[in-house]
Write an enzyme that holds these catalytic residues in place. Structure first.
Site, PDB file in Angstrom:
ATOM      1  N   HIS A  26       0.856  -1.181   0.000  1.00 44.41           N
ATOM      2  CA  HIS A  26       0.000   0.000   0.000  1.00 44.41           C
ATOM      3  C   HIS A  26       0.899   1.240   0.000  1.00 44.41           C
ATOM      4  CE1 HIS A  26      -2.858   3.038   1.132  1.00 44.41           C
ATOM      5  NE2 HIS A  26      -2.113   3.331   2.176  1.00 44.41           N
ATOM      6  N   ASP A  42       1.245   5.163  -0.260  1.00 45.59           N
ATOM      7  CA  ASP A  42       0.555   6.450  -0.231  1.00 45.59           C
ATOM      8  C   ASP A  42       1.088   7.332  -1.354  1.00 45.59           C
ATOM      9  OD1 ASP A  42      -1.222   6.228   2.048  1.00 45.59           O
ATOM     10  OD2 ASP A  42       0.575   6.133   3.275  1.00 45.59           O
ATOM     11  N   ASP A  46      -6.935   1.895   3.198  1.00 42.30           N
ATOM     12  CA  ASP A  46      -6.508   2.914   4.168  1.00 42.30           C
ATOM     13  C   ASP A  46      -7.323   4.196   4.100  1.00 42.30           C
ATOM     14  OD1 ASP A  46      -4.869   3.930   6.208  1.00 42.30           O
ATOM     15  OD2 ASP A  46      -3.495   4.846   4.790  1.00 42.30           O
ATOM     16  N   HIS A  99      -6.016   9.933  -0.356  1.00 43.21           N
ATOM     17  CA  HIS A  99      -6.508  10.013   1.019  1.00 43.21           C
ATOM     18  C   HIS A  99      -5.524  10.605   2.018  1.00 43.21           C
ATOM     19  CE1 HIS A  99      -4.862   5.756   1.075  1.00 43.21           C
ATOM     20  NE2 HIS A  99      -4.260   6.270   2.126  1.00 43.21           N
TER      21      HIS A  99
END
Length: 1006
Positions: A262, A264, A374, A578
């Protein structure tokens, strides 16, 4: 037998740490190292490889914050190592406890071929297995000296979050640059003992299986010569063979492991660094796929795939091959893993349009799942969007972070505002960074809430946040857990394979209705106001640009800017990631975001202006262009004509020094402090403001959450409040029909303008704040004389209701919530809306008055500004402008209309005459969210609309151009196979919609 369990367990820990792990690389020789420090931003690979390097030694300091250093390592494999497995161990100065949050590297061969990434848990580069001996080694490392923004004391203010303030001092110490022999038997022994030791620790102390493992571990340790670990490792492994071969019980929980990282798209690093993080991770994962035939890796976020394609074509070639083999899997079908609370209707739809189309165009892959591990909560309108994009499933684990209530399901159907249900899974492992530790696997089993009806769950496996992905150690552990007594079984699988199995075994799971509210990170609805306003403005400018460009293209042959709109949409979607839109990234990210939004606004305004000029033609007729989906001042939605006269507003002074504004629809009372003490609906005689209270009240709170400064606001913030009632100035506005108020507090200054537009039933509040507070929270309050147990908040393609009371802990936890353009509160025959042009956070509370009439005061507050100091110590310092409007007597339809109006200001242009709309709909409750030309360049007109009032609706859509036929499509403008084309009657199409139903029509021009 005496209980010696703790003695054996302590022995296992020490021998592993001090003898066995150090013996994994029993022989090593140093490499020669030289370095070139790039003077500015990262350079192309060819330039880094060709740069002049200078010798450097292990122990040297290197790496200014956000810098790039190109290391060249050279050496010769000793002849006596012939036949052995040899690796380069390249430790740039890593802290093994922080993968993804510090320095990283990407290793290249001299010809520019990428080898793999380097990170704290992945420091090795395979040289040969076996080697010949005498081989020359030459590798290049593009090393990024990303600073540790979240250091040993998390959430401490730091200047490291921006290149402009981070300084130039070196941060890292070059720790190890060696060639080393890998003893694969010892490496496997480490994994054997780790898996068994971790499993043993999770089993009950009185479990026979635990004692069997304990005794096997004891025998293995006895078999091991601590002075000759390599020579006795095989003997030790043999002692463990039986306990490792014992199969899992038939009822064991089954885990689908999905290799994952994952990443970001921005957070404690800027966008440009994420480009490199993705390349490092993709290189690592393609290398691991080559070595591990059972391993499967899934990567989400089409933007990140596009970055690899654009910036690292050599890595892209390897990725494409792995995708073709079915083992490197595009996941999620979105442009980025966006926030889902704040993006508007069309933006949320376009996340799937652009994400899914990228995977279709590049690989022919049509994702079934939305992959959002997330994201900080999930808006109630999302299920319909997922389904309208052609997907069926949703995965997230973030709701496990909620602090108040434990979500009751792990697998369920999530029902959105229109009744659409999406099969949803929350991995019970409760992390998107699973590393195959025994504690994680055992937690997934214990935690799984669907026992008895299901036994499958998913575990996203690999280092994430800052990237890195799955390691060979995780793969080795998973191999031992494939079928092991006492453990869940673990199998590498794709997301789609998992969902197929889960749905087959549990086809009718429980249903959860409404938003998936995260009881944490509520302040992300307010932090970084400039980023949020840039997003809102960009969304509406894109609507205008598409609408007017499509209208001009059909009417005048105006060149529709396909490529420009595609590029701008992708930029806006990227910034909805996000940690960008929620305001939780470093200063660098938000500084760049503000500049990007300004550039986008200029470009989109240019498209709008050119299209409107093409439509208006030459002339002197004053035209009002109305881009909103409802008629305004007599101008139809999507059209232009002279505006109708709308009356006048008067201003008068009050004996107490206050002011009165009156436009025949509303009468506004403003007291001498600039507070609104009356908003009278003249048609009904109904007073809006609660007795004895005042609206337009700015309230300031202390705001220091326990942790996660930019993310969180804790409920105790309400314990202290300062009402900002002192005014420096309260004077009539320059137009004679408004009131201007100036206040100062702390180091800040607020200037407000209260205005009552002629002919409109709304009090407009323009607020300019020159904000220089620290750890404060600013709210704008309106206490309403209104009794209701629920209120409506706009979300994507509709609205939904939240309670105004706190009967349960679930309701009490929603003390800060999200809305889009409006919040609406209503008694059966009379309501009030508060609309905005760029805020999202709000709260609604109710109290029964203990004096006077005993009625209910319901207070709605818009959240304006915060001042957290981490990760951006200067969050929101400076000037901000907000516009809100209070709309008394408003139905839900009025709230919808006024929300659009405040976000799409009228545009005026002189021209030859009226511009008729390209498409019209004859019912206000049917709201058109997009009018555009089809993305395939065919010239077809695409119209997206939904029912916005929460009731069934029948309407007629009329094309303002010769219409051959129409098709009902998904969001990607593909005809729906199971839906008959609608009948077309002289350009008119009859539509019938369920409450909040979303529909897309493709109109083929005759």
């Amino acid at each position: 037998m005496h209980d010696d369990r703790t003695l054996v367990e302590a022995r296992l820990r020490r021998v592993l740490d001090e003898r066995i792990r150090p013996a994994v690389h029993p022989e090593s020789v140093p490499l020669e190292v030289a370095v070139w420090h790039a003077p500015g931003e990262p350079v192309p690979v060819a330039e880094g490889l060709a740069a002049d390097v200078e010798p450097v030694t292990v122990g040297s300091r290197w790496g200014a914050p956000w810098g790039t250093s190109w290391f060249r390592v050279t050496g010769t494999v000793p002849a006596e190592w012939a036949g052995k497995t040899v690796e380069a161990i390249l430790d740039l100065g890593f802290d093994e406890n922080m993968p993804g949050f510090q320095c990283e590297g990407l290793v290249y061969r001299p010809d520019g071929t990428p080898v793999k990434g380097l990170n704290p848990r992945n420091q090795w580069v395979r040289i040969g297995a076996p080697v010949q001996g005498g081989e020359e080694v030459r590798l290049h490392v593009e090393a990024a000296s990303n600073p540790v923004v979240m250091g040993p004391r998390p959430f401490t203010p730091t200047p490291l979050g921006d290149l402009e303030t981070a300084g130039r001092d070196p941060q890292y110490t070059l720790t190890r640059m060696d060639l080393a022999v890998l003893d694969e038997t010892v490496w496997h022994l480490v994994t054997d003992l780790e898996v068994l030791g971790e499993l043993m620790a999770e089993l009950p102390v009185d479990s026979p299986r635990r004692w069997e493992i304990l005794r096997a571990a004891e025998r293995a340790l006895d078999a091991l010569d601590l002075q000759d670990v390599g020579g006795t490792a095989e003997r030790a492994r043999a002692c463990l063979a039986d306990v490792l071969a014992a199969p899992a019980v038939p009822s064991a929980h089954r885990i689908s492991a999905v290799g994952h990282a994952h990443i970001d798209s921005a957070w404690l690093w800027p966008l440009r660094e994420t480009v490199r993080k993705v390349a490092r991770t993709a290189a690592n994962m393609t290398a691991l796929l080559d070595d591990e035939p059972d391993f499967v890796f899934a990567m989400s976020q089409a933007q990140q795939w596009a970055w690899v394609k654009e910036h690292r074509p050599e890595v892209w070639a390897r990725v494409k091959k792995a995708v073709a083999d079915g083992r490197f899997v595009p996941a999620g079908g979105m442009w980025v893993e966006s926030d889902t609370n704040m993006p508007g209707s069309e933006a949320m739809a376009r996340q799937f349009v652009h994400g899914k189309r990228f995977f279709l165009d590049e690989f022919g892959v049509d994702n079934d799942e939305a992959w959002l591990p997330d994201t900080f909560g999930f808006a109630a309108g999302l299920p319909q969007i997922i389904r309208a994009a052609g997907s069926r499933y949703l995965l997230t684990q973030k709701i496990s972070w909620s602090r108040t209530n434990s979500f009751p399901h792990h697998t369920f159907r999530w029902e959105g505002i229109d009744g659409t249900r999406i099969y949803t899974h929350f991995p019970p492992v409760d992390t998107y960074n699973c590393s195959m530790r025994g504690a994680e696997i055992a937690h997934a089993v214990r935690n799984f809430k669907d026992k008895g009806t299901a036994r499958h769950s998913l575990a996203p496996t690999g280092w994430g946040d800052g990237g890195g992905g799955t390691t060979r150690e995780m793969v080795a552990k998973a191999a031992r857990l494939r079928d092991l007594e006492g453990s869940a079984t673990v199998t590498w699988e794709t997301p789609s394979a998992f969902f197929a199995k889960a749905e087959a075994e549990n086809p009718e799971p429980p249903v959860w209705v409404g938003e998936l509210y995260l009881e944490l990170h509520r302040a992300t609805l307010t932090s970084q106001a400039g980023t949020k306003q840039g997003n809102r403005r960009s969304e509406h400018l894109l609507r205008e640009a598409e609408l007017w460009a499509a209208t001009a293209a059909v009417r005048t042959g105006f060149p529709y800017p396909y490529a420009d709109l595609d590029r701008i949409w992708k930029t806006v979607l990227l910034h909805q990631f996000h940690d960008i839109l929620p305001g939780s990234s470093i200063a660098w990210v938000h500084r760049e975001a503000r500049a990007t939004y300004a550039r986008i606004a200029d470009e989109l305004n240019g498209i709008v202006d050119a299209a409107q000029r093409a439509l208006a033609g030459e002339g002197t007729v004053p035209l009002l262009f109305n881009a909103a989906p409802h008629t305004r001042a007599g101008v139809p939605a999507g059209g232009a004509r002279p505006a109708e006269a709308s009356g006048r507003t008067t201003h008068a002074g009050r004996p107490d020094g206050g002011h009165v504004l009156d436009n025949g629809l509303l009468r506004i009372g403003v007291d001498p402090r600039g507070l609104v003490d009356s908003v009278l609906d003249l048609a009904t005689g109904r007073e809006t403001i609660a007795p004895g209270r005042t609206g337009n009240l700015l309230q300031l709170h202390q705001d220091l959450p326990n942790m996660w400064d930019a993310w969180d606001v804790d409920e105790f913030y309400r314990n202290t409040v300062t009402d900002l009632t002192d005014a420096d100035e309260v004077t009539p506005g320059d137009d004679g029909a408004s009131v201007r108020i100036v206040r100062t507090f702390g180091g800040s200054r607020v200037t407000q303008l209260l205005s009552l537009p002629p002919g409109e039933k709304r009090l407009v509040v323009d607020t300019e704040v020159d904000w220089h507070e620290t750890e404060k929270f600013l709210k704008l309050a309106f206490p309403l004389d209104l009794h209701t147990d629920r209120y409506a908040s706009e979300t994507q393609f509709g609205h939904f209701f939240r309670p105004t009371h706190t009967n349960t802990s679930w309701e009490a936890a929603k003390f800060e919530a999200c809305n889009h353009r409006f919040v609406h509160l209503q008694e059966p025959d009379w309501g009030v809306a508060l609309v905005n042009d760029g805020t999202y956070g709000h709260d609604v509370t109710r109290a029964v008055r203990t004096d006077g009439d005993g009625g209910t005061t319901t207070t709605v507050r818009a959240s304006l500004l915060r001042a957290p100091r981490f990760p951006d110590p200067e969050t929101d310092q400076g000037v901000h402008r907000f516009r809100h409007a209070l709309v008394p007597g408003a139905s839900i339809g009025d709230a919808v209309r006024e929300g659009w109006r405040i976000n799409l200001p009228e545009r005026r242009l002189d021209g030859a005459g009226e511009v008729t709309p390209l498409v019209t709909v004859d019912r206000d409750s049917v709201v058109v969210t997009a009018v555009k030309l089809a993305d395939d360049g065919s010239g077809d007109v695409v119209v997206r609309f939904h029912e916005a009032h929460g009731a069934r609706a029948r309407a007629t859509l009329t094309a303002g151009f010769p219409l051959a036929r129409a098709e009902v499509t998904d969001l990607l403008e593909r005809p729906l196979a199971d839906t008959a084309p609608p009948a077309v009657d002289d350009g008119r199409i009859a539509v019938a919609l369920r409450p909040f139903e979303l529909r897309t029509l493709r109109l083929k021009r005759a």
